[in-house]
Design a protein around this motif. Structure first.
Motif, PDB file in Angstrom:
ATOM      1  N   LYS A 198       0.872  -1.140   0.114  1.00 24.73           N
ATOM      2  CA  LYS A 198       0.079   0.187   0.068  1.00 24.73           C
ATOM      3  C   LYS A 198       0.908   1.200  -0.158  1.00 24.73           C
ATOM      4  O   LYS A 198       0.555   2.268  -0.798  1.00 24.73           O
ATOM      5  CB  LYS A 198      -0.916  -0.097   1.272  1.00 24.73           C
ATOM      6  N   ASP A 199       1.924   1.343   0.757  1.00 29.30           N
ATOM      7  CA  ASP A 199       2.987   2.491   0.860  1.00 29.30           C
ATOM      8  C   ASP A 199       3.500   2.571  -0.719  1.00 29.30           C
ATOM      9  O   ASP A 199       3.744   3.633  -1.136  1.00 29.30           O
ATOM     10  CB  ASP A 199       3.898   2.234   1.992  1.00 29.30           C
ATOM     11  N   ILE A 200       3.921   1.359  -1.168  1.00 32.24           N
ATOM     12  CA  ILE A 200       4.484   1.408  -2.607  1.00 32.24           C
ATOM     13  C   ILE A 200       3.490   1.904  -3.810  1.00 32.24           C
ATOM     14  O   ILE A 200       3.975   2.901  -4.297  1.00 32.24           O
ATOM     15  CB  ILE A 200       4.905   0.002  -2.949  1.00 32.24           C
ATOM     16  N   TRP A 201       2.657   1.729  -3.593  1.00 33.84           N
ATOM     17  CA  TRP A 201       1.441   1.939  -4.460  1.00 33.84           C
ATOM     18  C   TRP A 201       0.997   3.396  -4.128  1.00 33.84           C
ATOM     19  O   TRP A 201       0.937   4.403  -5.218  1.00 33.84           O
ATOM     20  CB  TRP A 201       0.144   1.105  -4.468  1.00 33.84           C
ATOM     21  N   ASP A 202       0.672   3.819  -3.224  1.00 29.43           N
ATOM     22  CA  ASP A 202       0.282   5.389  -2.760  1.00 29.43           C
ATOM     23  C   ASP A 202       1.518   6.214  -3.020  1.00 29.43           C
ATOM     24  O   ASP A 202       1.006   7.511  -3.337  1.00 29.43           O
ATOM     25  CB  ASP A 202      -0.077   5.314  -1.187  1.00 29.43           C
ATOM     26  N   ALA A 203       2.764   5.867  -2.973  1.00 30.68           N
ATOM     27  CA  ALA A 203       3.886   6.938  -3.355  1.00 30.68           C
ATOM     28  C   ALA A 203       3.834   6.866  -5.029  1.00 30.68           C
ATOM     29  O   ALA A 203       4.770   7.658  -5.306  1.00 30.68           O
ATOM     30  CB  ALA A 203       5.060   6.174  -3.022  1.00 30.68           C
ATOM     31  N   GLY A 204       3.042   6.455  -5.773  1.00 32.40           N
ATOM     32  CA  GLY A 204       2.967   6.393  -7.174  1.00 32.40           C
ATOM     33  C   GLY A 204       3.697   5.293  -8.087  1.00 32.40           C
ATOM     34  O   GLY A 204       4.075   5.482  -9.157  1.00 32.40           O
ATOM     35  N   ASN A 205       4.307   4.415  -7.233  1.00 30.03           N
ATOM     36  CA  ASN A 205       5.104   3.328  -7.784  1.00 30.03           C
ATOM     37  C   ASN A 205       4.124   2.325  -8.394  1.00 30.03           C
ATOM     38  O   ASN A 205       3.168   2.182  -8.182  1.00 30.03           O
ATOM     39  CB  ASN A 205       6.050   2.854  -6.960  1.00 30.03           C
ATOM     40  N   GLN A 206       4.671   1.248  -9.109  1.00 32.72           N
ATOM     41  CA  GLN A 206       3.871   0.191  -9.752  1.00 32.72           C
ATOM     42  C   GLN A 206       4.076  -0.953  -9.129  1.00 32.72           C
ATOM     43  O   GLN A 206       5.404  -1.242  -8.347  1.00 32.72           O
ATOM     44  CB  GLN A 206       4.277  -0.025 -11.147  1.00 32.72           C
ATOM     45  N   VAL A 207       2.816  -1.703  -8.678  1.00 28.26           N
ATOM     46  CA  VAL A 207       3.041  -3.094  -8.300  1.00 28.26           C
ATOM     47  C   VAL A 207       2.436  -3.965  -9.048  1.00 28.26           C
ATOM     48  O   VAL A 207       1.571  -3.988  -9.927  1.00 28.26           O
ATOM     49  CB  VAL A 207       1.808  -3.079  -6.853  1.00 28.26           C
ATOM     50  N   ALA A 208       3.597  -5.132  -9.141  1.00 26.17           N
ATOM     51  CA  ALA A 208       3.074  -6.347 -10.091  1.00 26.17           C
ATOM     52  C   ALA A 208       3.272  -7.586  -9.379  1.00 26.17           C
ATOM     53  O   ALA A 208       4.048  -7.669  -8.102  1.00 26.17           O
ATOM     54  CB  ALA A 208       4.088  -6.210 -11.252  1.00 26.17           C
ATOM     55  N   ILE A 209       2.918  -8.664  -9.857  1.00 26.82           N
ATOM     56  CA  ILE A 209       3.220  -9.913  -9.292  1.00 26.82           C
ATOM     57  C   ILE A 209       4.496 -10.806  -9.652  1.00 26.82           C
ATOM     58  O   ILE A 209       5.035 -10.654 -10.699  1.00 26.82           O
ATOM     59  CB  ILE A 209       1.873 -10.972  -9.806  1.00 26.82           C
ATOM     60  N   HIS A 210       5.131 -11.245  -8.750  1.00 28.16           N
ATOM     61  CA  HIS A 210       6.340 -12.092  -8.728  1.00 28.16           C
ATOM     62  C   HIS A 210       6.021 -13.633  -8.755  1.00 28.16           C
ATOM     63  O   HIS A 210       5.961 -14.378  -9.524  1.00 28.16           O
ATOM     64  CB  HIS A 210       7.420 -11.578  -8.275  1.00 28.16           C
ATOM     65  N   THR A 211       5.401 -13.888  -7.437  1.00 29.10           N
ATOM     66  CA  THR A 211       5.204 -15.115  -7.213  1.00 29.10           C
ATOM     67  C   THR A 211       4.593 -15.239  -5.688  1.00 29.10           C
ATOM     68  O   THR A 211       4.761 -14.337  -5.043  1.00 29.10           O
ATOM     69  CB  THR A 211       6.441 -16.169  -7.256  1.00 29.10           C
ATOM     70  N   TYR A 212       4.350 -16.254  -5.394  1.00 28.67           N
ATOM     71  CA  TYR A 212       3.981 -16.418  -3.862  1.00 28.67           C
ATOM     72  C   TYR A 212       4.721 -17.142  -3.170  1.00 28.67           C
ATOM     73  O   TYR A 212       5.258 -16.780  -2.144  1.00 28.67           O
ATOM     74  CB  TYR A 212       2.275 -17.264  -3.769  1.00 28.67           C
ATOM     75  N   THR A 213       5.289 -18.372  -3.830  1.00 26.59           N
ATOM     76  CA  THR A 213       6.239 -18.903  -2.910  1.00 26.59           C
ATOM     77  C   THR A 213       7.714 -18.983  -3.419  1.00 26.59           C
ATOM     78  O   THR A 213       8.648 -19.164  -2.448  1.00 26.59           O
ATOM     79  CB  THR A 213       5.930 -20.623  -2.968  1.00 26.59           C
ATOM     80  N   HIS A 214       8.181 -18.692  -4.496  1.00 22.55           N
ATOM     81  CA  HIS A 214       9.250 -18.473  -5.158  1.00 22.55           C
ATOM     82  C   HIS A 214       9.682 -19.773  -5.092  1.00 22.55           C
ATOM     83  O   HIS A 214      11.182 -19.951  -5.210  1.00 22.55           O
ATOM     84  CB  HIS A 214      10.134 -17.470  -4.557  1.00 22.55           C
ATOM     85  N   ASN A 215       9.333 -20.871  -5.016  1.00 23.41           N
ATOM     86  CA  ASN A 215       9.727 -22.253  -5.124  1.00 23.41           C
ATOM     87  C   ASN A 215       9.784 -22.872  -6.522  1.00 23.41           C
ATOM     88  O   ASN A 215       8.715 -23.218  -6.970  1.00 23.41           O
ATOM     89  CB  ASN A 215       9.015 -23.327  -4.207  1.00 23.41           C
TER      90      ASN A 215
END
Length: 356
Positions: free
Chosen positions: A195-212
């Motif tokens: 939420k802080d990332i987004w509210d500061a005007g940055n982009q939020v995208a998906i990487h993974t959930y587990t990274h396994n």
């Protein structure tokens, strides 16, 4: 034996009058007789009370003068109530009109960073950064992500966050007035920082959930399960699931060769957009900040060119608790791009994909 008094100047008959008669007859006289002086020395208790009553107005006047002085002092001190000066508030008295006690001056909060005054480099330059609206950042499209951006465009990207270093990165970005793209790991303890990332005007995208890698790439179904788990976790904080993604290990790696073609087609059908990179920071290992800066700016990472020699740059970095040196290197990296007149932007649905 009583000493005779001189009565030559008195009326003999008068001396024989009763005491109260003599006092009455003698009051108008201008000169006091011996009897008058005796009477003055022998003042009765009743007369003493009368004298005390006569002196009372003098003390009352003094009280008024004192009160006036105190009132002047009140005005000079800035409106402190007389009741405060003469005894302060008495909570037990039940008074409701007592003047408030003087409160110490509280320090002002630190000023917020000014977005229109980004930090300058040693060369006196400031960043040129694009600011994207929430609608632009949330939008999807049917783009094939094959259109290159304008020359000297740089996308700062961070994998694996949020983490305890996220706010350190956000402060640095804010100092220079630039934005970045986070590819988020859905099971992070600090996931609420999206939420802080987004509210500061940055982009939020998906990487993974587990990274396994083994689990994620076991099958297309396993991949999509992991993908949606990450999207749902992000949605709890942002209210929507992103449609931009970066494969763990990139789109082509030693784990996903058998499943990638199917996943890629399915992504296109759903207007989901994946992004690789063309410059790595080298921070995947345990390296000092100087190594990271050199790896980005001096290494021949992209067709024989370093980052500053590229047409545009999609820079891979990591946001994790262990990546303190990435945070340390970031200001120097940003300033190097500023001095070379790069413009900063975030990835959008129709941005170039930098596919391997």
């Amino acid at each position: 034996m009583t000493t005779p008094r001189n009565t030559s100047n008195r009326n003999t008959s008068s001396s024989r009058q009763p005491t109260h008669a003599r006092r009455t007859s003698q009051r108008p006289a201008q000169h006091a007789s011996a009897h008058q002086r005796t009477a003055q020395r022998s003042v009765s208790p009743a007369r003493s009370r009368t004298s005390a009553t006569a002196r009372a107005p003098k003390r009352s006047a003094s009280g008024k003068i004192f009160a006036a002085l105190m009132l002047i002092l009140v005005v000079v001190l800035g409106g402190v109530g007389i009741s405060s000066l003469l005894g302060g508030d008495d909570a037990s008295s039940g008074a409701t009109n007592a003047s408030p006690a003087i409160q110490p001056i509280q320090p002002s909060p630190a000023p917020e960073p000014q977005a229109n005054s980004p930090k300058k480099t040693a060369a006196g330059k400031q960043a040129v950064g694009h600011v994207r609206t929430p609608e632009e950042r949330k939008a999807t499209s049917d783009s094939a992500n094959d259109q290159k951006p304008g020359p000297k465009t740089v996308y700062l990207t961070f994998d694996d966050g949020p983490s305890t270093n996220t706010h350190n990165i956000l402060r640095i970005l804010d100092d220079y007035g630039v934005k970045a793209t986070w590819f988020v790991k859905g099971n992070q303890p600090q996931l609420e920082y999206v939420k802080d990332i987004w509210d500061a005007g940055n982009q939020v995208a998906i990487h993974t959930y587990t990274h396994n890698y083994t689990d994620v790439y076991a099958s297309p179904e396993a991949y999509w399960k992991d993908f949606h788990m990450a999207g749902d976790a992000i949605k709890e904080h942002l209210g929507f699931a992103p449609t931009l993604v970066r494969f763990p290990g990139g789109s082509h790696n030693s784990y996903n060769g058998a499943v990638f073609p199917t996943i890629e087609r399915q992504m296109a059908d759903q207007n989901i957009h994946y992004f690789d990179w063309n410059i790595s920071s080298g921070d995947g290992g345990d390296h000092e900040a100087d190594f990271i800066v050199s790896y980005i700016l001096d290494s021949r990472e992209n067709d024989g060119q370093n980052a500053l020699g590229c047409h545009s740059v999609c820079l891979l970095m990591h946001d994790s608790a262990a990546k303190d040196t990435t945070v340390e290197a970031l200001p120097r990296v940003i300033e190097a791009f500023i001095d070379e007149d790069f413009e900063f932007d975030v990835l959008l649905a129709d941005s170039y994909g930098y596919h391997f």
